[in-house]
Design a protein around this motif. Sequence first.
Motif, mmCIF file in Angstrom:
data_model
loop_
_atom_site.group_PDB
_atom_site.id
_atom_site.type_symbol
_atom_site.label_atom_id
_atom_site.label_comp_id
_atom_site.label_asym_id
_atom_site.label_seq_id
_atom_site.Cartn_x
_atom_site.Cartn_y
_atom_site.Cartn_z
ATOM 1 N N GLU A 12 4.265 -13.985 -8.116
ATOM 2 C CA GLU A 12 3.461 -13.684 -9.291
ATOM 3 C C GLU A 12 4.019 -12.445 -9.994
ATOM 4 O O GLU A 12 4.378 -11.460 -9.346
ATOM 5 C CB GLU A 12 2.002 -13.431 -8.895
ATOM 6 N N VAL A 13 4.099 -12.520 -11.313
ATOM 7 C CA VAL A 13 4.544 -11.406 -12.134
ATOM 8 C C VAL A 13 3.366 -10.962 -12.994
ATOM 9 O O VAL A 13 2.929 -11.689 -13.887
ATOM 10 C CB VAL A 13 5.741 -11.785 -13.020
ATOM 11 N N VAL A 14 2.821 -9.785 -12.701
ATOM 12 C CA VAL A 14 1.667 -9.250 -13.409
ATOM 13 C C VAL A 14 2.164 -8.234 -14.425
ATOM 14 O O VAL A 14 2.804 -7.240 -14.065
ATOM 15 C CB VAL A 14 0.663 -8.590 -12.439
ATOM 16 N N LYS A 15 1.864 -8.474 -15.698
ATOM 17 C CA LYS A 15 2.347 -7.603 -16.768
ATOM 18 C C LYS A 15 1.262 -6.676 -17.301
ATOM 19 O O LYS A 15 1.570 -5.707 -17.997
ATOM 20 C CB LYS A 15 2.906 -8.456 -17.901
ATOM 21 N N ALA A 16 0.006 -6.985 -17.011
ATOM 22 C CA ALA A 16 -1.110 -6.116 -17.400
ATOM 23 C C ALA A 16 -1.945 -5.875 -16.148
ATOM 24 O O ALA A 16 -2.705 -6.752 -15.728
ATOM 25 C CB ALA A 16 -1.945 -6.765 -18.500
ATOM 26 N N PRO A 17 -1.849 -4.716 -15.522
ATOM 27 C CA PRO A 17 -2.469 -4.506 -14.213
ATOM 28 C C PRO A 17 -3.973 -4.297 -14.298
ATOM 29 O O PRO A 17 -4.533 -4.016 -15.358
ATOM 30 C CB PRO A 17 -1.776 -3.239 -13.707
ATOM 31 N N THR A 18 -4.617 -4.432 -13.154
ATOM 32 C CA THR A 18 -6.012 -4.050 -12.980
ATOM 33 C C THR A 18 -6.049 -2.803 -12.089
ATOM 34 O O THR A 18 -5.056 -2.471 -11.424
ATOM 35 C CB THR A 18 -6.822 -5.182 -12.338
ATOM 36 N N ALA A 19 -7.191 -2.130 -12.066
ATOM 37 C CA ALA A 19 -7.271 -0.825 -11.394
ATOM 38 C C ALA A 19 -7.035 -0.915 -9.894
ATOM 39 O O ALA A 19 -6.610 0.055 -9.270
ATOM 40 C CB ALA A 19 -8.632 -0.193 -11.673
ATOM 41 N N ASP A 20 -7.319 -2.081 -9.289
ATOM 42 C CA ASP A 20 -7.172 -2.209 -7.847
ATOM 43 C C ASP A 20 -5.734 -2.480 -7.416
ATOM 44 O O ASP A 20 -5.440 -2.491 -6.214
ATOM 45 C CB ASP A 20 -8.089 -3.310 -7.321
ATOM 46 N N MET A 21 -4.822 -2.708 -8.349
ATOM 47 C CA MET A 21 -3.435 -2.980 -8.008
ATOM 48 C C MET A 21 -2.680 -1.688 -7.737
ATOM 49 O O MET A 21 -2.952 -0.662 -8.351
ATOM 50 C CB MET A 21 -2.749 -3.748 -9.141
ATOM 51 N N ASN A 22 -1.703 -1.768 -6.842
ATOM 52 C CA ASN A 22 -0.873 -0.606 -6.560
ATOM 53 C C ASN A 22 -0.160 -0.147 -7.830
ATOM 54 O O ASN A 22 0.341 -0.971 -8.599
ATOM 55 C CB ASN A 22 0.161 -0.938 -5.484
ATOM 56 N N ASP A 23 -0.125 1.147 -8.039
ATOM 57 C CA ASP A 23 0.565 1.669 -9.213
ATOM 58 C C ASP A 23 2.052 1.796 -8.926
ATOM 59 O O ASP A 23 2.500 1.700 -7.788
ATOM 60 C CB ASP A 23 -0.023 3.019 -9.622
ATOM 61 N N GLY A 24 2.823 2.007 -9.985
ATOM 62 C CA GLY A 24 4.255 2.214 -9.823
ATOM 63 C C GLY A 24 5.120 1.371 -10.727
ATOM 64 O O GLY A 24 6.343 1.437 -10.638
ATOM 65 N N ALA A 25 4.506 0.558 -11.620
ATOM 66 C CA ALA A 25 5.295 -0.343 -12.449
ATOM 67 C C ALA A 25 5.044 -0.115 -13.926
ATOM 68 O O ALA A 25 3.918 -0.251 -14.395
ATOM 69 C CB ALA A 25 4.971 -1.805 -12.095
ATOM 70 N N LEU A 26 6.094 0.229 -14.657
ATOM 71 C CA LEU A 26 6.037 0.208 -16.108
ATOM 72 C C LEU A 26 6.371 -1.179 -16.640
ATOM 73 O O LEU A 26 5.988 -1.544 -17.736
ATOM 74 C CB LEU A 26 7.023 1.222 -16.708
ATOM 75 N N GLY A 27 7.131 -1.928 -15.854
ATOM 76 C CA GLY A 27 7.505 -3.274 -16.260
ATOM 77 C C GLY A 27 6.515 -4.304 -15.772
ATOM 78 O O GLY A 27 5.710 -4.834 -16.539
ATOM 79 N N GLY A 28 6.559 -4.621 -14.475
ATOM 80 C CA GLY A 28 5.657 -5.618 -13.922
ATOM 81 C C GLY A 28 5.443 -5.422 -12.441
ATOM 82 O O GLY A 28 6.303 -4.892 -11.724
ATOM 83 N N ASN A 29 4.261 -5.826 -11.964
ATOM 84 C CA ASN A 29 3.993 -5.911 -10.529
ATOM 85 C C ASN A 29 4.440 -7.291 -10.069
ATOM 86 O O ASN A 29 3.878 -8.304 -10.479
ATOM 87 C CB ASN A 29 2.504 -5.716 -10.240
ATOM 88 N N ILE A 30 5.444 -7.347 -9.217
ATOM 89 C CA ILE A 30 5.994 -8.613 -8.732
ATOM 90 C C ILE A 30 5.558 -8.788 -7.288
ATOM 91 O O ILE A 30 5.968 -8.026 -6.405
ATOM 92 C CB ILE A 30 7.525 -8.622 -8.846
#
Length: 878
Positions: free
Chosen positions: A152-170
Amino acid sequence: MLKTTLLGTAATVCFVTLGASAAFAQTTAAPVQTAGDTVDEIIVTGYARSLQRASTLKREADHSLDAVTAEDIGKFPSLNAAEALQTVPGVTLDRQRGQGLFISVRGLGPQFQNVELNGRSVAINELIENGGAQGRNFRFEVLPSELVSSIEVVKAPTADMNDGALGGNIDVHTFRPLDLGSRAALSLRASYNDLAEKTDPSVSGLYSWNNQDGTLGVLVSGLYDERTVRNDRFFNFGWVLDRFVPAANGGLPAGLYAPTRTRPTIELEDRERVSGSLALQWRPNDDFQTDFDFLITRLDVDYDEFGLDIYPDDRTFRQPVFRAGTQRVVGDTIVSGTIDNVRWMASRETSLNRHDLQVWGLKQTWTPGEWTVTGDLTYSYARSYHPAGLATTRNRISYFAPLTFDFSRGYREVALLSGPVDYNNPANYSGDAFDYTRKDSRDTDQAAKLDAHREFDGFLTRIAFGAQYRERERNYIRRDIVLNTLLGVPVSTLGSNFVTTLPITNFLSDFGGNTPRVWVAPSRTAFFDLLYTDAVRNQAPSTADLRSSFVVSETVSAAYVRGDFAFDVGSIPVTGNVGVRYSQTEQTASGTLVNGTTPTPVSYPKTYDDWLPSLNLRAELTDTLIARASASRVLTRPNLVDIAPRITVSRDSPTASGGNPDLEPFLATQADISLEWYFAPTGSLTGAVFYKKLDDYITAANTTIQVPGRGDILLSTQANGGEAKLTGFEAAYNQVFDFLPAPFDGLGLQASFTLVDVKSQFTSGSRVITDALVGLSKTSYNLVAFYERDRLQARIGYFWREKFLSGTGSTTQAQTFVDDFGSLDGSISFDVTDTYAVTLEATNLTNAYKYTYAGSTDRPAEINDYGRTVTLSLRARF
């Protein structure tokens, strides 16, 4: 002749099958239907089914998400997980010697992505083969695609997701036994590369077991894979300004770029990968579930590189002098001429590069009443190193002679390089410096996370909160041993065992021109056996070794709160979530600096806090039309290599790289608006516009330092201060044409397009770079056509990205660009029975080359040819 016939047949079959008719029995595969569909049941299989599953994930998500899913157990849509992701809109792929290695999302490079395994952070293997360390760039080659169920490639995060991505959470998901039930799969594979001219084996297996009640599941899997890689590379290290202006060097006019070190190079790799995984699940009731995961991978890369380095500007041993009047100038570039006192160096670089990765995870979910509580522990360890005695050796022999060069044919042609001395005659060479370099990178990542949420009726549908504690440490040790024992000693004196014949005689055979194709090759072992004695092996680290080594520790403490809501605007249901994440980072960068000749241990602590709010909205405009909007504040921490207090000096040029422990993180404010039309159970059309504003963009900075024994050295480091804004549009279309009459109802199409505009300004030395970011292609697209009917499946895809900035250069060094690149890949698969299937896959069918140039197309930089690869697989599922 054999390779041409085989590849031609594969390409023809892939193309023809897409339009061919087929008459087989009706499929019995189970249907996959998206929520809310009221149309008649549509039965799809294979690749179409994986697209439909991915479409369902995207449609039902409460945030912006794209996904790639496995077609079946142990059957991911690509042999490489990174390459499968290039079908996702906004995602581009960085290839190394033809294989997908790094991922960029929406124009931001690999270091801006946060890669997770089953929702957990994972340690990162490092580049140790040659060149500089990468830091946060996740190497997808260590994750076998056969073990992956979805990405999964998340481009707009939610608050519960780990931070660290300006691009995407993969987020890479592996198979779970309670989802699969009792099943098994086995795959045998043979791959042939037409440039390497060798067939490589691979075997993988997966077994999932559930007890009769479905409360206990066990899954084990394994993989053994071999791969032979050859890359023909014509490489220029850069174009330098005003190198021959001094009278002693030729007295040429100022303001002109001249070529630096140029190297025809043959890169060979023998790759061996072994992986295994274990997953345990226990779910005695609906309120209690325990998950345990373990993954281990070892990748060994035996690297052997043959090069003929030609140094028109190296002043280490002699002063090169440009013959005034021989130059031909185009614009600000000297494209041809003759230079005297040039070092011609036959080199052999070898190493065994080992990449180990192990990931442990334990997750406990408990629902005591109305609340659901989840605890998650993870530990991962990545080590990239050379086994004892198998580190990087650089074996060199050389001579001095004039060079006549001609780069005027352009960056898509091999430059013409010639001289009066025969580079195929060992008698012309003398011994040069011998280098032995050991690198050992150990990356440890461990984290604990506690989450709780509760569902509600009414406007507020869910409340969630949680906390995370994460520790990461990168310990990087480098030893550089340079031995000049044989410097200037004739090879004829050393003996015939110090040289060998080049194993390749068809170097860049598709390119014409008078340039070195075959040259003397130093021996792989003779220099090492003679020079790397016990006394050398046991000597203490030098000050240069201490300067290059470092330890960076990073502790992240985070907490969040998130609220989900639902309401109606007229007849339109609207759902969404809003939240905020607080993240505190404590880092300590330790290393050694040298004052004169005295090494001094140093340590630089730094702490910073960030509040990261996010908002996601989802509106069901109709049963098939969904609109989304999101806004968030995101961050990427500085690259671990960039904050390390280190200085690494180049052996072959008066340059060095170093870190800056005072760097601030990358921060960005981003917004996203999208529209998704699910016009059929097997079709969708989606589009999105996005905006990112980056604060304190980290840029290159250059300064001159004094290094004992080397004099003035240009040090490249990093500093905050740049600015960048990204505005983009992406669209995707997927459809199975099931409305067509048989047999054409098995045809399908998948396509995506991304356009990114960048407004930026930052510096590299005194050079100002505008409207470009490293790794950003302004345009990219992919087009995949497929045909599936009954037991037959075929697809062919073209993946293209526009040129991008690959290196920022310096005050005197030109920046570099990778040219437009497209790859044509195809596959055809046939289910012989319900149990057995055979698949033929081919990558880079058109034998596309990767080109690079230095700022201007008048300044060639690289040509890479890694050939085509055909893979034949036999797969069984039980």
